[in-house]
Design an enzyme around this catalytic site. Structure first.
Site, PDB file in Angstrom:
ATOM      1  N   GLY A 146     112.075  36.724  62.061  1.00  0.00           N
ATOM      2  CA  GLY A 146     111.036  36.350  61.101  1.00  0.00           C
ATOM      3  C   GLY A 146     109.824  35.948  61.912  1.00  0.00           C
ATOM      4  N   LYS A 165      98.407  34.506  64.844  1.00  0.00           N
ATOM      5  CA  LYS A 165      99.530  34.545  65.795  1.00  0.00           C
ATOM      6  C   LYS A 165      99.361  33.435  66.834  1.00  0.00           C
ATOM      7  CE  LYS A 165     102.070  37.845  68.682  1.00  0.00           C
ATOM      8  NZ  LYS A 165     102.243  39.266  69.011  1.00  0.00           N
ATOM      9  N   ASP A 223     108.622  28.165  70.888  1.00  0.00           N
ATOM     10  CA  ASP A 223     107.741  27.021  70.658  1.00  0.00           C
ATOM     11  C   ASP A 223     106.634  27.319  69.650  1.00  0.00           C
ATOM     12  OD1 ASP A 223     106.185  28.761  72.078  1.00  0.00           O
ATOM     13  OD2 ASP A 223     105.963  27.485  73.850  1.00  0.00           O
ATOM     14  N   ARG A 273      95.096  38.439  63.815  1.00  0.00           N
ATOM     15  CA  ARG A 273      95.425  39.880  63.783  1.00  0.00           C
ATOM     16  C   ARG A 273      95.284  40.370  62.359  1.00  0.00           C
ATOM     17  NH1 ARG A 273     101.274  41.284  65.972  1.00  0.00           N
ATOM     18  NH2 ARG A 273     101.962  40.303  64.046  1.00  0.00           N
ATOM     19  N   ASP A 315     112.066  45.464  64.334  1.00  0.00           N
ATOM     20  CA  ASP A 315     111.170  44.441  63.762  1.00  0.00           C
ATOM     21  C   ASP A 315     109.751  44.601  64.302  1.00  0.00           C
ATOM     22  OD1 ASP A 315     112.660  43.522  66.165  1.00  0.00           O
ATOM     23  OD2 ASP A 315     111.287  41.838  66.080  1.00  0.00           O
ATOM     24  N   ASN A 316     109.560  45.508  65.237  1.00  0.00           N
ATOM     25  CA  ASN A 316     108.213  45.778  65.737  1.00  0.00           C
ATOM     26  C   ASN A 316     107.701  47.133  65.250  1.00  0.00           C
ATOM     27  OD1 ASN A 316     108.092  43.352  67.079  1.00  0.00           O
ATOM     28  ND2 ASN A 316     108.754  44.192  69.044  1.00  0.00           N
TER      29      ASN A 316
HETATM   30  P1  AMP Z   1     108.611  39.871  69.893  1.00  0.00           P
HETATM   31  O1  AMP Z   1     109.496  40.214  71.042  1.00  0.00           O
HETATM   32  O2  AMP Z   1     107.273  39.315  70.261  1.00  0.00           O
HETATM   33  O3  AMP Z   1     108.512  40.976  68.913  1.00  0.00           O
HETATM   34  O4  AMP Z   1     109.327  38.655  69.121  1.00  0.00           O
HETATM   35  C1  AMP Z   1     110.609  38.732  68.575  1.00  0.00           C
HETATM   36  C2  AMP Z   1     110.850  37.550  67.667  1.00  0.00           C
HETATM   37  O5  AMP Z   1     110.741  36.336  68.378  1.00  0.00           O
HETATM   38  C3  AMP Z   1     109.885  37.443  66.500  1.00  0.00           C
HETATM   39  O6  AMP Z   1     110.626  36.994  65.377  1.00  0.00           O
HETATM   40  C4  AMP Z   1     108.893  36.429  66.977  1.00  0.00           C
HETATM   41  O7  AMP Z   1     108.282  35.743  65.904  1.00  0.00           O
HETATM   42  C5  AMP Z   1     109.762  35.496  67.799  1.00  0.00           C
HETATM   43  N1  AMP Z   1     109.009  34.828  68.864  1.00  0.00           N
HETATM   44  C6  AMP Z   1     108.498  35.373  69.988  1.00  0.00           C
HETATM   45  N2  AMP Z   1     107.901  34.454  70.746  1.00  0.00           N
HETATM   46  C7  AMP Z   1     108.026  33.271  70.090  1.00  0.00           C
HETATM   47  C8  AMP Z   1     107.609  31.924  70.364  1.00  0.00           C
HETATM   48  N3  AMP Z   1     106.938  31.601  71.472  1.00  0.00           N
HETATM   49  N4  AMP Z   1     107.926  30.991  69.450  1.00  0.00           N
HETATM   50  C9  AMP Z   1     108.612  31.291  68.350  1.00  0.00           C
HETATM   51  N5  AMP Z   1     109.030  32.508  68.047  1.00  0.00           N
HETATM   52  C10 AMP Z   1     108.737  33.499  68.894  1.00  0.00           C
HETATM   53 MG    MG Z   2     107.670  41.197  67.243  1.00  0.00          MG
END
Ligand code: AMP
Ligand code: MG
Length: 484
Positions: free
Chosen positions: A87, A110, A122, A173, A251-252
């Site tokens: 999420g 973001k 975090d 974004r 999810d991306n």
């Molecule tokens: P991503 O690899 O950036 O697509 O992130 C995968 C998942 O991890 C998504 O649900 C992001 O919202 C969550 N996420 C990534 N970095 C953080 C962060 N620093 N704090 C909280 N959630 C994160």
């Molecule tokens: Mg993502």
């Protein structure tokens, strides 16, 4: 600040409650608005004359009337493994606006702090990764490749722990939709048929309005096929320009077929078919040459999520569209890149052999095609100079020239067309790295200058020749941190 003159909606909130949680942004400390996309703001119909007015929104200290921030719930397959706990972990959907041209824009902040979906994170985004996302979304837009966009970014003082201590930033974004394949996986695997239908109808109504009037089985069939097609086209565009996404988890994957979530991405410098830009991807699942297949696998995950509301044969038929859509788009683009207008049966083997040669000799992908686009006007030296073994270049050029004999367009016209598909300027990792280092010491001017160059990647821009240079030795195999 005063409200912008735009129509405000928040249609995402019409979905069942399980699709989101209301969360207020957590303020950043001493945020400064460091980059603002004025042309985009104008296209969206929002004020661009006083960018600093957006500091509060970007810092999470101010919400405009009508903003109702939510963290979206989705799930998804990460590196082939299903994760039900995803999420928006650090981003919030603030509202949706409709611009003067009728285009709808989701506003997503973001780096806005923790949400119920943050897991171990975090809720923050660091300056480095925020700049990388800003730069690449605008570089993609310049290249004409579907992408989310960067409206503005804020840099703050809050320390953020990654491999070392960095500082926080946030990105506003925008895109027509932040809905991902993973939203459908969440609905299907956790919420049931009603929620899945609600999501499907929502996406069709907002983003595929041409399908609304169709009766049901056909409406869903045509919609799924359109999503598969857009995904295939997008990845064909990536392959043709030499873009490596790095984290093609479901999810991306954007449901409207845009490049989404910029992390450890890279544009290829020297061509390497198996290039892995994400150094945590040890198996190379998301290597450059695997992207087309991964796009297909993601469409399969989506297909599976649609089974509760779609006939299996219809889903299969939609999936079959992937390969043809990909091949058509990729081959058309490669033909344009080579300046081939007439169809010849030898073209496919010429294209494949060109890739093999570029790979074997590790030739700079962008310089090669840009050089070809100026072959008549500037001669073959810029191409030959890319090769250690000049005879390889000579042999290939001989074959290519012979093929061009069959063309009817004159060389000037042909090369003008080629220059409109073979960029001179791409966002090489070393260029991004240089502006990040400057920004980390407070100077955002180099970033803005780079953005200006990348806005028109196909223009000659002779005054910016240095931005078209291949990486210096230090910038060749940068270990781009995936932590963001
Ligand atoms: P991503 O690899 O950036 O697509 O992130 C995968 C998942 O991890 C998504 O649900 C992001 O919202 C969550 N996420 C990534 N970095 C953080 C962060 N620093 N704090 C909280 N959630 C994160
Ligand atoms: Mg993502």
């Amino acid at each position: 600040m005063s409200e912008p003159k735009i129509n405000i909606e928040h249609r995402y909130l019409e979905l069942p409650d399980s699709f989101y949680t209301r969360v207020k942004p957590r303020p950043l400390e001493d945020g400064k608005l460091v980059c603002f996309n004025a042309p985009l703001a104008e296209a969206m119909g929002i004020r661009s004359d006083q960018p600093a007015e957006w500091t509060g929104v970007g810092s999470g200290t101010e919400l405009l009337e009508g903003m109702d921030p939510v963290a979206m719930k989705y799930t998804g397959h990460q590196f082939g493994v299903y994760n039900p706990d995803l999420g928006d972990g650090r981003g919030l959907l603030l509202w949706e606006t409709i611009g003067p041209d009728g285009r709808r824009w989701d506003w997503h902040l973001k780096g806005a702090g923790m949400t119920p979906y943050s897991r171990f994170g975090d809720g923050r985004a660091v300056l480095r990764s925020t700049i990388r996302e800003y730069l690449c979304s605008e570089a993609m837009a310049g290249l004409g490749i579907p992408t989310t966009r960067a409206l503005f970014m804020v840099s703050a003082k809050d320390p953020v722990r990654r491999e070392s201590i960095e500082t926080a930033a946030s990105l506003l974004r925008v895109t027509q939709s932040h809905i991902r394949f993973g939203h459908f996986e969440f609905a299907a695997h956790h919420e049931g048929e009603e929620a899945l239908r609600a999501l499907l109808e929502h996406v069709i109504a907002l983003h595929f309005p041409e399908l609304i009037q169709l009766p049901e089985p056909e409406r869903y069939r045509r919609w799924y096929e359109a999503v598969v097609e857009r995904t295939a086209w997008l990845i064909a565009d990536w392959q043709a320009v030499g873009f490596c996404h790095g984290v093609m988890n479901s999810d991306n994957m954007s449901i409207i077929g845009e490049t989404f979530d910029y992390g450890p991405y890279a544009f290829l410098d020297d061509f390497d078919a198996g290039y892995i830009c994400n150094h945590t991807d040890q198996g190379g699942r998301y290597a450059y040459n695997r992207q087309p297949n991964i796009g297909f696998i993601n469409c399969q995950y989506l297909a599976k999520a649609l089974l509760p509301v779609m006939d299996e044969d219809d889903v299969r038929r939609g999936l079959r569209r992937y390969e043809t859509a990909y091949n058509e788009r990729f081959q058309d683009t490669m033909r344009q890149k080579l300046g081939l207008q007439i169809q010849d049966e030898s073209d496919l083997s010429l294209i494949m052999d060109t890739f093999s040669m570029l790979h074997e000799h590790r030739i700079d992908y962008t310089l090669f095609f840009r050089g070809l686009s100026n072959l008549h006007s500037k001669g073959s030296a810029p191409i030959r100079d890319l090769f250690v073994d000049r005879s390889v270049a000579g042999d290939w050029l001989g074959r290519y020239q012979a093929r061009l004999e069959k063309e009817s367009l004159g060389p000037e016209e042909r090369e003008a067309g080629m220059r409109s598909v073979n960029p001179k300027f791409i966002l090489r990792n070393y260029l991004a790295q240089q502006v990040i280092v400057e920004a980390q010491s407070g100077n955002f001017e180099p970033m803005k200058k780079l953005l200006k160059v990348l806005e028109k990647p196909f223009d000659e821009q002779p005054e910016h020749e240095d931005y078209a240079a291949p990486p210096p030795d230090w910038g060749k195999h940068l270990n781009i941190s995936c932590s963001s």
